[in-house]
Write a protein that holds these residues in place. Structure first.
Motif, PDB file in Angstrom:
ATOM      1  N   UNK A  66      35.809  45.995  38.439  1.00 40.85           N
ATOM      2  CA  UNK A  66      36.804  46.932  37.702  1.00 40.85           C
ATOM      3  C   UNK A  66      36.282  48.369  37.094  1.00 40.85           C
ATOM      4  N   UNK A  67      34.947  48.301  36.956  1.00 40.57           N
ATOM      5  CA  UNK A  67      34.310  49.524  36.517  1.00 40.57           C
ATOM      6  C   UNK A  67      33.956  50.488  37.679  1.00 40.57           C
ATOM      7  N   UNK A  68      33.606  50.012  38.742  1.00 38.53           N
ATOM      8  CA  UNK A  68      33.077  50.806  39.976  1.00 38.53           C
ATOM      9  C   UNK A  68      33.953  50.796  41.393  1.00 38.53           C
ATOM     10  N   UNK A 117      28.410  44.263  45.061  1.00 36.52           N
ATOM     11  CA  UNK A 117      28.188  44.428  43.614  1.00 36.52           C
ATOM     12  C   UNK A 117      28.227  43.170  42.764  1.00 36.52           C
ATOM     13  N   UNK A 118      27.895  43.155  41.472  1.00 35.05           N
ATOM     14  CA  UNK A 118      28.140  42.001  40.595  1.00 35.05           C
ATOM     15  C   UNK A 118      29.803  41.933  40.478  1.00 35.05           C
ATOM     16  N   UNK A 119      30.079  40.690  40.352  1.00 33.07           N
ATOM     17  CA  UNK A 119      31.530  40.537  40.110  1.00 33.07           C
ATOM     18  C   UNK A 119      32.138  41.095  38.842  1.00 33.07           C
ATOM     19  N   UNK A 147      40.835  47.323  43.910  1.00 33.34           N
ATOM     20  CA  UNK A 147      39.269  46.796  44.138  1.00 33.34           C
ATOM     21  C   UNK A 147      38.897  46.977  45.496  1.00 33.34           C
ATOM     22  N   UNK A 148      39.283  48.129  46.190  1.00 36.66           N
ATOM     23  CA  UNK A 148      39.111  48.563  47.572  1.00 36.66           C
ATOM     24  C   UNK A 148      38.122  49.824  47.576  1.00 36.66           C
ATOM     25  N   UNK A 149      38.365  50.883  47.003  1.00 34.51           N
ATOM     26  CA  UNK A 149      37.955  52.063  47.104  1.00 34.51           C
ATOM     27  C   UNK A 149      36.867  52.296  46.051  1.00 34.51           C
ATOM     28  N   UNK A 150      35.911  53.103  46.323  1.00 36.91           N
ATOM     29  CA  UNK A 150      34.728  53.024  45.270  1.00 36.91           C
ATOM     30  C   UNK A 150      35.155  54.344  44.502  1.00 36.91           C
ATOM     31  N   UNK A 151      34.875  54.283  43.115  1.00 31.24           N
ATOM     32  CA  UNK A 151      35.092  55.342  42.411  1.00 31.24           C
ATOM     33  C   UNK A 151      34.020  56.456  42.390  1.00 31.24           C
TER      34      UNK A 151
END
Length: 306
Positions: free
Chosen positions: A189-191, A183-185, A196-200
């Motif tokens: 934090x949002x996704x 994804x975009x940098x 910063x490892x697992x998807x929300x």
């Protein structure tokens, strides 16, 4: 009045007359399988066409080549003799044709077919390096994916090994397929979670119709769950990756397709990349010969694919 000499000559002409090559080809395939339906599949004909060709051949030779029993066929002694001879003859012809085509390729440009997104996002940006190293015969690049035939003017092809290929096609492994969410940098934090490892669960996911199970394959390889959310679908990886660049969501990014964007900072892969079990291969009708342009291309592809 027909003389005895004329009669002998006509008899000799009849005995030396060869059946049609098509009939012999149909017989060879049917004899090898001892099955008309499988021969029809191999030659892209109907079982009826195979049966008629064999019957005409039998009438021409004046002998049964198959014994027909309860919807099955078995070669007779004569059939086995003819099959051995025809197989050897076709093999000699096929070998000669391949050699002639191989020699012809040395004096004309080769046609290399490559999966479209891999061609656009990975191969073409690096192609100038290959051309600078090899200023001999040209290689023409064409986009193409999935099934193909070397009878369609293609000399070489780069494909993933996730589809059955015709027997006889030679495959040289190039590199493993590695995938990861990208994804975009500014969206990490949002996704993704705090690490910063697992998807929300709320992360919008992007998928491609050309490889609809890519997310599931990644999940199986990493042991991570895929958020139960509706995915926005795009026709090819090229579009889903561009959608990720535009900030529309998280795409499943094959390493070689997103490599340049990762290195330039346009995209990030917070979870990293993992091999999904598939590989890219260079396919050719025969094994590349030492010192040939095909071998040079193979070595170069492996080097830049690392």
């Amino acid at each position: 009045m027909i003389s005895e000499v004329d009669g002998d000559f006509e008899s000799l002409k009849y005995e030396s007359r060869m059946p049609s090559l098509l009939a012999l080809r149909c017989f060879e395939s049917a004899g090898r399988f001892e099955n008309f339906a499988r021969a029809a599949d191999e030659l892209h004909l109907t079982p009826g066409a195979i049966s008629r060709a064999v019957r005409l051949l039998e009438e021409d030779l004046g002998v049964d080549l198959f014994e027909r029993r309860k919807r099955r066929v078995f070669l007779t002694d004569a059939g086995r003799r003819l099959l051995k001879a025809v197989s050897e003859g076709l093999g000699v012809m096929n070998h000669a044709v391949r050699e002639i085509r191989s020699e012809a390729r040395r004096t004309r440009r080769l046609v290399l077919s490559c999966e479209p997104t891999l061609l656009m996002r990975w191969l073409i940006p690096r192609w100038g390096d290959f051309q600078a190293q090899h200023r001999g015969p040209d290689i023409h690049l064409v986009a193409g994916g999935g099934l193909f035939s070397f009878e369609q003017g293609i000399d070489l092809a780069i494909r993933r090994d996730d589809f059955p290929r015709p027997p006889g096609y030679h495959a040289e492994r190039l590199f493993a397929e590695k995938v990861g969410p990208v994804c975009r940098p500014d969206k990490v934090g949002q996704w993704f979670d705090e690490r910063g490892k697992c998807l929300r669960a709320t992360a919008p996911l992007l998928q491609t119709t050309s490889r609809p199970t890519a997310w599931q394959e990644w999940a199986a390889a990493t042991g991570q769950p895929v958020p139960a959310t509706q995915m926005q679908s795009f026709e090819h990886f090229y579009f889903s990756i561009q959608a990720a660049v535009a900030g529309l969501g998280v795409a499943m990014g094959p390493w070689h397709l997103v490599r340049d964007d990762i290195q330039s900072g346009v995209l990030v892969a917070p979870s990293g990349f993992v091999e999904d079990g598939s590989h890219y291969c260079l396919l050719s009708p025969i094994p590349p010969k030492l010192g040939s342009l095909e071998t040079d291309l193979l070595e170069w592809l492996r080097a830049v694919g690392c």
